[in-house]
Design a protein around this motif. Structure first.
Motif, PDB file in Angstrom:
ATOM      1  N   ALA A  67       0.796  -1.225   0.000  1.00 23.27           N
ATOM      2  CA  ALA A  67       0.000   0.000   0.000  1.00 23.27           C
ATOM      3  C   ALA A  67       0.829   1.277   0.000  1.00 23.27           C
ATOM      4  O   ALA A  67       0.426   2.281  -0.594  1.00 23.27           O
ATOM      5  CB  ALA A  67      -0.924   0.003   1.220  1.00 23.27           C
ATOM      6  N   GLU A  68       1.972   1.259   0.637  1.00 26.41           N
ATOM      7  CA  GLU A  68       2.697   2.504   0.881  1.00 26.41           C
ATOM      8  C   GLU A  68       4.132   2.430   0.349  1.00 26.41           C
ATOM      9  O   GLU A  68       4.777   1.388   0.425  1.00 26.41           O
ATOM     10  CB  GLU A  68       2.788   2.764   2.398  1.00 26.41           C
ATOM     11  N   SER A  69       4.617   3.556  -0.144  1.00 25.27           N
ATOM     12  CA  SER A  69       6.044   3.684  -0.414  1.00 25.27           C
ATOM     13  C   SER A  69       6.788   3.796   0.917  1.00 25.27           C
ATOM     14  O   SER A  69       6.238   4.302   1.905  1.00 25.27           O
ATOM     15  CB  SER A  69       6.322   4.932  -1.248  1.00 25.27           C
ATOM     16  N   HIS A  70       8.005   3.328   0.927  1.00 23.19           N
ATOM     17  CA  HIS A  70       8.826   3.447   2.136  1.00 23.19           C
ATOM     18  C   HIS A  70      10.248   3.800   1.755  1.00 23.19           C
ATOM     19  O   HIS A  70      10.717   3.459   0.667  1.00 23.19           O
ATOM     20  CB  HIS A  70       8.827   2.134   2.933  1.00 23.19           C
ATOM     21  N   GLU A  71      10.916   4.474   2.660  1.00 21.69           N
ATOM     22  CA  GLU A  71      12.322   4.799   2.452  1.00 21.69           C
ATOM     23  C   GLU A  71      13.145   4.257   3.611  1.00 21.69           C
ATOM     24  O   GLU A  71      12.628   3.988   4.700  1.00 21.69           O
ATOM     25  CB  GLU A  71      12.538   6.315   2.318  1.00 21.69           C
ATOM     26  N   MET A  72      14.407   4.107   3.349  1.00 26.50           N
ATOM     27  CA  MET A  72      15.365   3.706   4.380  1.00 26.50           C
ATOM     28  C   MET A  72      16.438   4.778   4.409  1.00 26.50           C
ATOM     29  O   MET A  72      17.312   4.819   3.543  1.00 26.50           O
ATOM     30  CB  MET A  72      15.966   2.341   4.036  1.00 26.50           C
ATOM     31  N   THR A  73      16.332   5.674   5.345  1.00 32.37           N
ATOM     32  CA  THR A  73      17.295   6.761   5.461  1.00 32.37           C
ATOM     33  C   THR A  73      18.176   6.481   6.671  1.00 32.37           C
ATOM     34  O   THR A  73      17.670   6.224   7.765  1.00 32.37           O
ATOM     35  CB  THR A  73      16.567   8.101   5.604  1.00 32.37           C
ATOM     36  N   LEU A  74      19.472   6.512   6.456  1.00 33.14           N
ATOM     37  CA  LEU A  74      20.425   6.171   7.515  1.00 33.14           C
ATOM     38  C   LEU A  74      21.132   7.426   8.019  1.00 33.14           C
ATOM     39  O   LEU A  74      21.560   8.271   7.230  1.00 33.14           O
ATOM     40  CB  LEU A  74      21.492   5.202   6.983  1.00 33.14           C
ATOM     41  N   PHE A  75      21.228   7.503   9.326  1.00 36.64           N
ATOM     42  CA  PHE A  75      22.000   8.566   9.972  1.00 36.64           C
ATOM     43  C   PHE A  75      23.035   7.941  10.884  1.00 36.64           C
ATOM     44  O   PHE A  75      22.784   6.897  11.488  1.00 36.64           O
ATOM     45  CB  PHE A  75      21.096   9.456  10.840  1.00 36.64           C
ATOM     46  N   ARG A  76      24.163   8.595  10.991  1.00 41.11           N
ATOM     47  CA  ARG A  76      25.121   8.217  12.029  1.00 41.11           C
ATOM     48  C   ARG A  76      24.959   9.204  13.184  1.00 41.11           C
ATOM     49  O   ARG A  76      25.013  10.424  12.978  1.00 41.11           O
ATOM     50  CB  ARG A  76      26.556   8.256  11.505  1.00 41.11           C
TER      51      ARG A  76
END
Ligand SMILES: [Cu+2]
Length: 186
Positions: A67-76
């Protein structure tokens, strides 16, 4: 509607400064071991390791939602910061809301006073507690077009999805429904 300073677009600018040497799916670049397979669901991540070895790492992202778009955003998370990733996200949101409130108030005051008053002194923003590392994402039922490959220095990392819930008038971000995770690289 990118309310957050740490948005996909904003983060890309930060990355350009050289926060991390990120190679986006460059042919011939091999990360040691297999890829770290991360799956996005409504609303969370699956397959996030508790710890990863430092060094070259490949992340492969698949969106299992239909149903939904998703992102994987990484932070240190910056060295010396003791707050959890959850706390940092919450603080950042509170700060954004406060800034928006200040701006709204200043505009109203200016109109009432005919713009005669000098602008209120702005306190400098607090030091950032985390640094953008990399981001990818995909549409429902799809894998990201390219894996993220980066050289991960030891430290604490956060993974987050800032995308808004579909058909939600308030535009509530997925991470507020739980789409966030913290892991350690050592
Ligand atoms: Cu999401």
């Amino acid at each position: 509607m990118n309310k957050l300073r740490y948005s996909f677009a904003g983060g890309a600018l930060v990355a350009g400064v050289g926060v991390a040497a990120l190679l986006l799916g460059l042919p011939g670049v091999q990360a040691q071991g297999g890829p770290v397979g991360i799956h996005g669901v409504d609303y969370g991540y699956q397959g996030v390791p508790g710890t990863l070895p430092a060094g070259e790492t490949r992340f492969s992202f698949t969106n299992d939602s239909q149903a939904e778009s998703h992102e994987m955003t990484l932070f240190r998370i910056n060295d010396g910061v003791t707050e959890s990733f959850d706390q940092i996200l919450a603080e950042d949101e509170a700060q954004q809301n406060a800034q928006q409130g200040q701006q709204g108030g200043a505009q109203q005051g200016g109109a009432q006073q005919g713009g005669q008053q000098p602008p209120a002194e702005q306190s400098p923003p607090p030091a950032p507690k985390m640094s953008f590392f990399a981001s990818t994402g995909s549409a429902p039922g799809q894998s990201a077009k390219m894996d993220l490959i980066g050289n991960l220095p030891a430290g604490r990392y956060g993974m987050v999805c800032f995308l808004p819930i579909a058909n939600d008038e308030a535009g509530t971000a997925h991470y507020k429904k739980g789409m966030k995770a913290e892991f350690t690289v050592q």
